[in-house]
Write an enzyme that holds these catalytic residues in place. Structure first.
Site, PDB file in Angstrom:
ATOM      1  N   ARG A 153       0.836  -1.212   0.000  1.00  0.00           N
ATOM      2  CA  ARG A 153       0.000   0.000   0.000  1.00  0.00           C
ATOM      3  C   ARG A 153       0.870   1.261   0.000  1.00  0.00           C
ATOM      4  NH1 ARG A 153      -3.923  -2.086   4.115  1.00  0.00           N
ATOM      5  NH2 ARG A 153      -3.313  -0.519   5.617  1.00  0.00           N
ATOM      6  N   ARG A 196       9.619   5.845  -3.715  1.00  0.00           N
ATOM      7  CA  ARG A 196       9.897   6.714  -4.864  1.00  0.00           C
ATOM      8  C   ARG A 196      11.352   7.145  -4.904  1.00  0.00           C
ATOM      9  NH1 ARG A 196       5.399   9.870  -2.884  1.00  0.00           N
ATOM     10  NH2 ARG A 196       3.456   9.023  -3.704  1.00  0.00           N
ATOM     11  N   ARG A 201      -8.034  -6.024  14.356  1.00  0.00           N
ATOM     12  CA  ARG A 201      -7.226  -5.128  15.137  1.00  0.00           C
ATOM     13  C   ARG A 201      -8.083  -3.924  15.492  1.00  0.00           C
ATOM     14  NH1 ARG A 201      -3.427  -1.886  13.912  1.00  0.00           N
ATOM     15  NH2 ARG A 201      -3.989  -1.855  11.741  1.00  0.00           N
ATOM     16  N   ARG A 231       1.437   6.705  15.959  1.00  0.00           N
ATOM     17  CA  ARG A 231       1.513   8.011  15.294  1.00  0.00           C
ATOM     18  C   ARG A 231       0.718   9.056  16.068  1.00  0.00           C
ATOM     19  NH1 ARG A 231      -1.682   6.125   9.753  1.00  0.00           N
ATOM     20  NH2 ARG A 231      -3.344   5.003  10.825  1.00  0.00           N
ATOM     21  N   GLU A 288      -2.293   7.561  18.608  1.00  0.00           N
ATOM     22  CA  GLU A 288      -2.963   6.326  18.162  1.00  0.00           C
ATOM     23  C   GLU A 288      -2.180   5.115  18.653  1.00  0.00           C
ATOM     24  OE1 GLU A 288      -4.059   6.293  13.977  1.00  0.00           O
ATOM     25  OE2 GLU A 288      -3.569   4.169  13.858  1.00  0.00           O
ATOM     26  N   TYR A 347     -10.413  -4.925   4.242  1.00  0.00           N
ATOM     27  CA  TYR A 347     -10.141  -3.502   4.435  1.00  0.00           C
ATOM     28  C   TYR A 347     -10.506  -2.736   3.169  1.00  0.00           C
ATOM     29  CZ  TYR A 347      -8.196   0.999   5.195  1.00  0.00           C
ATOM     30  OH  TYR A 347      -8.090   2.362   5.324  1.00  0.00           O
ATOM     31  N   ASP A 375     -10.799   1.215   1.588  1.00  0.00           N
ATOM     32  CA  ASP A 375     -10.755   2.665   1.696  1.00  0.00           C
ATOM     33  C   ASP A 375     -12.136   3.218   1.343  1.00  0.00           C
ATOM     34  OD1 ASP A 375      -8.253   3.493   2.593  1.00  0.00           O
ATOM     35  OD2 ASP A 375      -7.332   3.213   0.625  1.00  0.00           O
TER      36      ASP A 375
HETATM   37  P1  FAD Z   1     -18.181   1.449   8.375  1.00  0.00           P
HETATM   38  O1  FAD Z   1     -17.778   2.858   8.142  1.00  0.00           O
HETATM   39  O2  FAD Z   1     -17.494   0.697   9.443  1.00  0.00           O
HETATM   40  O3  FAD Z   1     -19.747   1.439   8.670  1.00  0.00           O
HETATM   41  C1  FAD Z   1     -20.434   0.315   9.152  1.00  0.00           C
HETATM   42  C2  FAD Z   1     -21.569   0.792  10.026  1.00  0.00           C
HETATM   43  O4  FAD Z   1     -22.401  -0.325  10.363  1.00  0.00           O
HETATM   44  C3  FAD Z   1     -21.088   1.390  11.343  1.00  0.00           C
HETATM   45  O5  FAD Z   1     -21.638   2.680  11.497  1.00  0.00           O
HETATM   46  C4  FAD Z   1     -21.617   0.410  12.387  1.00  0.00           C
HETATM   47  O6  FAD Z   1     -21.972   1.054  13.605  1.00  0.00           O
HETATM   48  C5  FAD Z   1     -22.829  -0.154  11.698  1.00  0.00           C
HETATM   49  N1  FAD Z   1     -23.260  -1.454  12.201  1.00  0.00           N
HETATM   50  C6  FAD Z   1     -22.508  -2.531  12.469  1.00  0.00           C
HETATM   51  N2  FAD Z   1     -23.259  -3.553  12.925  1.00  0.00           N
HETATM   52  C7  FAD Z   1     -24.538  -3.112  12.943  1.00  0.00           C
HETATM   53  C8  FAD Z   1     -25.780  -3.695  13.327  1.00  0.00           C
HETATM   54  N3  FAD Z   1     -25.863  -4.956  13.794  1.00  0.00           N
HETATM   55  N4  FAD Z   1     -26.911  -2.962  13.223  1.00  0.00           N
HETATM   56  C9  FAD Z   1     -26.849  -1.667  12.787  1.00  0.00           C
HETATM   57  N5  FAD Z   1     -25.700  -1.066  12.420  1.00  0.00           N
HETATM   58  C10 FAD Z   1     -24.562  -1.774  12.488  1.00  0.00           C
HETATM   59  N6  FAD Z   1     -10.476   5.175   4.183  1.00  0.00           N
HETATM   60  C11 FAD Z   1      -9.902   6.080   3.360  1.00  0.00           C
HETATM   61  O7  FAD Z   1     -10.293   6.174   2.191  1.00  0.00           O
HETATM   62  N7  FAD Z   1      -8.915   6.924   3.815  1.00  0.00           N
HETATM   63  C12 FAD Z   1      -8.452   6.874   5.094  1.00  0.00           C
HETATM   64  O8  FAD Z   1      -7.563   7.652   5.465  1.00  0.00           O
HETATM   65  C13 FAD Z   1      -9.033   5.925   5.983  1.00  0.00           C
HETATM   66  N8  FAD Z   1      -8.613   5.826   7.256  1.00  0.00           N
HETATM   67  C14 FAD Z   1      -9.166   4.877   8.065  1.00  0.00           C
HETATM   68  C15 FAD Z   1      -8.720   4.775   9.369  1.00  0.00           C
HETATM   69  C16 FAD Z   1      -9.268   3.814  10.208  1.00  0.00           C
HETATM   70  C17 FAD Z   1      -8.773   3.710  11.616  1.00  0.00           C
HETATM   71  C18 FAD Z   1     -10.277   2.925   9.723  1.00  0.00           C
HETATM   72  C19 FAD Z   1     -10.850   1.850  10.600  1.00  0.00           C
HETATM   73  C20 FAD Z   1     -10.726   3.046   8.435  1.00  0.00           C
HETATM   74  C21 FAD Z   1     -10.179   4.008   7.592  1.00  0.00           C
HETATM   75  N9  FAD Z   1     -10.632   4.162   6.300  1.00  0.00           N
HETATM   76  C22 FAD Z   1     -10.070   5.079   5.472  1.00  0.00           C
HETATM   77  C23 FAD Z   1     -11.679   3.270   5.789  1.00  0.00           C
HETATM   78  C24 FAD Z   1     -13.063   3.857   5.909  1.00  0.00           C
HETATM   79  O9  FAD Z   1     -13.407   4.092   7.251  1.00  0.00           O
HETATM   80  C25 FAD Z   1     -13.949   2.800   5.216  1.00  0.00           C
HETATM   81  O10 FAD Z   1     -13.939   2.996   3.849  1.00  0.00           O
HETATM   82  C26 FAD Z   1     -15.326   2.823   5.645  1.00  0.00           C
HETATM   83  O11 FAD Z   1     -15.343   2.484   7.020  1.00  0.00           O
HETATM   84  C27 FAD Z   1     -16.096   1.767   4.870  1.00  0.00           C
HETATM   85  O12 FAD Z   1     -17.380   2.010   5.062  1.00  0.00           O
HETATM   86  P2  FAD Z   1     -18.375   0.868   5.518  1.00  0.00           P
HETATM   87  O13 FAD Z   1     -19.707   1.464   5.333  1.00  0.00           O
HETATM   88  O14 FAD Z   1     -18.071  -0.403   4.855  1.00  0.00           O
HETATM   89  O15 FAD Z   1     -18.034   0.586   7.061  1.00  0.00           O
HETATM   90  N1  UDP Z   2       4.194   1.284   7.704  1.00  0.00           N
HETATM   91  C1  UDP Z   2       5.397   1.284   8.372  1.00  0.00           C
HETATM   92  N2  UDP Z   2       5.940   2.467   8.788  1.00  0.00           N
HETATM   93  C2  UDP Z   2       5.295   3.648   8.602  1.00  0.00           C
HETATM   94  C3  UDP Z   2       4.076   3.654   7.927  1.00  0.00           C
HETATM   95  C4  UDP Z   2       3.534   2.445   7.498  1.00  0.00           C
HETATM   96  O1  UDP Z   2       5.969   0.230   8.591  1.00  0.00           O
HETATM   97  O2  UDP Z   2       5.837   4.695   9.026  1.00  0.00           O
HETATM   98  C5  UDP Z   2       3.659  -0.021   7.235  1.00  0.00           C
HETATM   99  C6  UDP Z   2       2.781  -0.713   8.276  1.00  0.00           C
HETATM  100  O3  UDP Z   2       2.988  -2.114   8.176  1.00  0.00           O
HETATM  101  C7  UDP Z   2       1.386  -0.363   7.816  1.00  0.00           C
HETATM  102  C8  UDP Z   2       1.546  -0.365   6.296  1.00  0.00           C
HETATM  103  O4  UDP Z   2       2.856   0.167   6.084  1.00  0.00           O
HETATM  104  O5  UDP Z   2       0.447  -1.319   8.255  1.00  0.00           O
HETATM  105  C9  UDP Z   2       0.498   0.447   5.553  1.00  0.00           C
HETATM  106  O6  UDP Z   2       0.565   1.793   5.986  1.00  0.00           O
HETATM  107  P1  UDP Z   2      -0.700   2.744   5.968  1.00  0.00           P
HETATM  108  O7  UDP Z   2      -0.269   4.127   6.274  1.00  0.00           O
HETATM  109  O8  UDP Z   2      -1.470   2.487   4.716  1.00  0.00           O
HETATM  110  O9  UDP Z   2      -1.506   2.173   7.224  1.00  0.00           O
HETATM  111  P2  UDP Z   2      -2.948   2.637   7.735  1.00  0.00           P
HETATM  112  O10 UDP Z   2      -3.014   4.136   7.597  1.00  0.00           O
HETATM  113  O11 UDP Z   2      -3.924   1.931   6.882  1.00  0.00           O
HETATM  114  O12 UDP Z   2      -2.948   2.206   9.152  1.00  0.00           O
END
Ligand code: FAD
Ligand code: UDP
Length: 378
Positions: free
Chosen positions: A173, A177, A251, A282, A306, A354, A356
């Site tokens: 991911r 560069r 996780r 971070r 975090e 996972y 995005d």
């Molecule tokens: P979710 O957003 O998880 O939505 C699922 C929903 O279902 C939740 O609101 C939950 O409460 C609900 N639910 C679950 N079970 C039930 C139930 N039984 N009844 C009713 N409701 C329920 N994407 C990016 O593009 N850029 C980023 O920088 C990025 N950073 C992220 C960082 C973290 C820590 C995480 C976890 C995700 C990140 N993502 C990021 C991913 C982004 O959050 C996901 O794309 C998004 O969560 C996907 O949407 P979803 O609808 O599948 O799931």
């Molecule tokens: N990673 C790392 N060092 C860093 C940043 C990322 O080793 O400083 C690795 C780590 O294994 C991580 C993966 O690269 O799980 C993907 O990074 P990303 O930033 O996409 O993680 P996310 O934001 O999804 O947690």
């Protein structure tokens, strides 16, 4: 409202399905959401003391190369020209991340041309490492010294798993560069929603045919809707089947939010800490996501440390661990999901994958086209 379609979960996946089905197919859609707010993990809110927008479930950066998703997102929000950039602190020194020519020159203390840097890394990666594992792939991309400084400690903290036991795709991911380009993402389109994630998500839900029921768990319904109305389920896949095939590993993250009495805490939106001695992975500083916002205070800032660990009962599932055992369990659930009549499984939790935000939106658009629209066409 009598529902033509029931959606469990109001994240980007559930809301995209609801919005398209209401707008294009004229369906009445009831969305059940377990939490007390919509939007899933992309939800954000102003920190009460400072008014600075905080992403409650971790920093969310929007980026995509998918033309259809970009056009769709722009129906509900405009985007700033924000470009994500990250720094990493290794043994008291600070470097740009992901690894680029600047990182390589600074780490090895010498100015190098792209060709010289490539030759140095090629010499350092000449060892026998299994490219199917995260460690092997990382060494073959950047050589052992950079792997040990920037990747090994961070990955061990983030995954609590030996990098030799993790799949290689996690590390691919991150781009590597041989230029001084320090952008985190390579996508064609990138930006942050100008008036915040929650305003964007609320506009998607703002349709007379959509009813969002907050604080409403799909499993608390008095009687199961399955078989009476089509269901799109975006909650955890294993929970749907009462964990009958075992639990899928996730996780989770712990976030420590603090208001700091300084105008700028770290000079960057995200600083990574790969050193194993630092307990967090971070620090996020949210004011840097919106330098254009004049109303942010000049004398205080919001930071969020975090921490990462395995999810236990009651924890929010964030990232699928996806171990070999998980993949076997998943195969059994997938079989059952395919055979479940009238229920479509989608999103990050519903597919144990996972995604995005752009991928969640894109796969929801595809589900509407290929699976839902045909159900309602006469
Ligand atoms: P979710 O957003 O998880 O939505 C699922 C929903 O279902 C939740 O609101 C939950 O409460 C609900 N639910 C679950 N079970 C039930 C139930 N039984 N009844 C009713 N409701 C329920 N994407 C990016 O593009 N850029 C980023 O920088 C990025 N950073 C992220 C960082 C973290 C820590 C995480 C976890 C995700 C990140 N993502 C990021 C991913 C982004 O959050 C996901 O794309 C998004 O969560 C996907 O949407 P979803 O609808 O599948 O799931
Ligand atoms: N990673 C790392 N060092 C860093 C940043 C990322 O080793 O400083 C690795 C780590 O294994 C991580 C993966 O690269 O799980 C993907 O990074 P990303 O930033 O996409 O993680 P996310 O934001 O999804 O947690």
């Amino acid at each position: 409202m009598r529902a033509d379609l029931l959606v469990a979960g109001s994240g980007f996946f559930g809301l995209t399905v609801a919005e398209r089905c209401a707008t294009l197919l004229g369906l009445n859609v009831v969305v059940l959401e377990r939490r007390d707010h919509l939007g899933g993990n992309a939800y954000s809110e102003p920190e009460p003391q400072t008014g600075i927008e905080v992403h409650r479930y971790g920093s969310h950066l929007f980026h995509t190369s998918n033309e259809r998703v970009w056009r769709y997102a722009n129906r509900f929000t405009s985007f700033t020209d924000y470009r994500h950039r990250v720094m990493a602190v290794v043994e008291g020194r600070v470097y740009p991340m992901p690894i680029n020519l600047g990182t390589i020159c600074s780490y090895f203390g010498a100015m190098m041309s792209p060709a010289q840097a490539r030759a140095l890394i090629a010499a350092q990666r000449a060892e026998d490492a299994d490219p199917a594992t995260l460690e092997g792939r990382a060494i073959s991309l950047i050589g052992r010294p950079l792997y040990e400084a920037f990747i090994r400690g961070y990955t061990a903290k983030q995954w609590q798993t030996d990098p030799r036991d993790l799949p290689a795709e996690i590390i691919t991911r991150l781009p590597v560069r041989y230029t001084f380009d320090t952008r985190y993402f390579d996508d064609t389109y990138e930006g942050l929603p100008r008036d915040g994630y929650t305003a964007w998500l609320e506009r998607m839900a703002d349709h007379p045919r959509i009813e969002i029921r907050l604080g409403s768990d799909f499993f608390d319904l008095e009687s199961s809707p399955v078989g009476r109305v089509p269901v799109v389920y975006t909650g955890p896949l294993d929970r749907y089947f009462g964990y009958g095939e075992g639990r899928l590993g996730w996780r989770t993250l712990d976030f420590e939010v603090e208001v700091q009495p300084v105008p700028d805490y770290q000079g960057a939106p995200v600083v990574n800490y790969p050193d194993p001695a630092v307990p967090y992975t971070r620090i996020h500083e949210f004011r840097h996501y919106h330098p254009e916002r004049a109303h942010y205070p000049g004398d205080s800032t919001v930071i969020m440390r975090e921490y990462s660990r395995f999810a236990e009962d009651g924890d929010e599932p964030y990232y699928p661990v996806n171990s070999a055992a998980d993949r076997q369990t998943l195969a059994r659930y997938r079989k059952r999901a395919k055979a479940e009549p009238g229920v479509l499984f989608g999103g990050r939790l519903g597919t144990y994958h996972y995604l995005d935000m752009h991928a969640a939106i894109g796969s929801a658009l595809t589900m509407v086209d290929n699976r839902i629209a045909p159900l309602f066409s006469r």
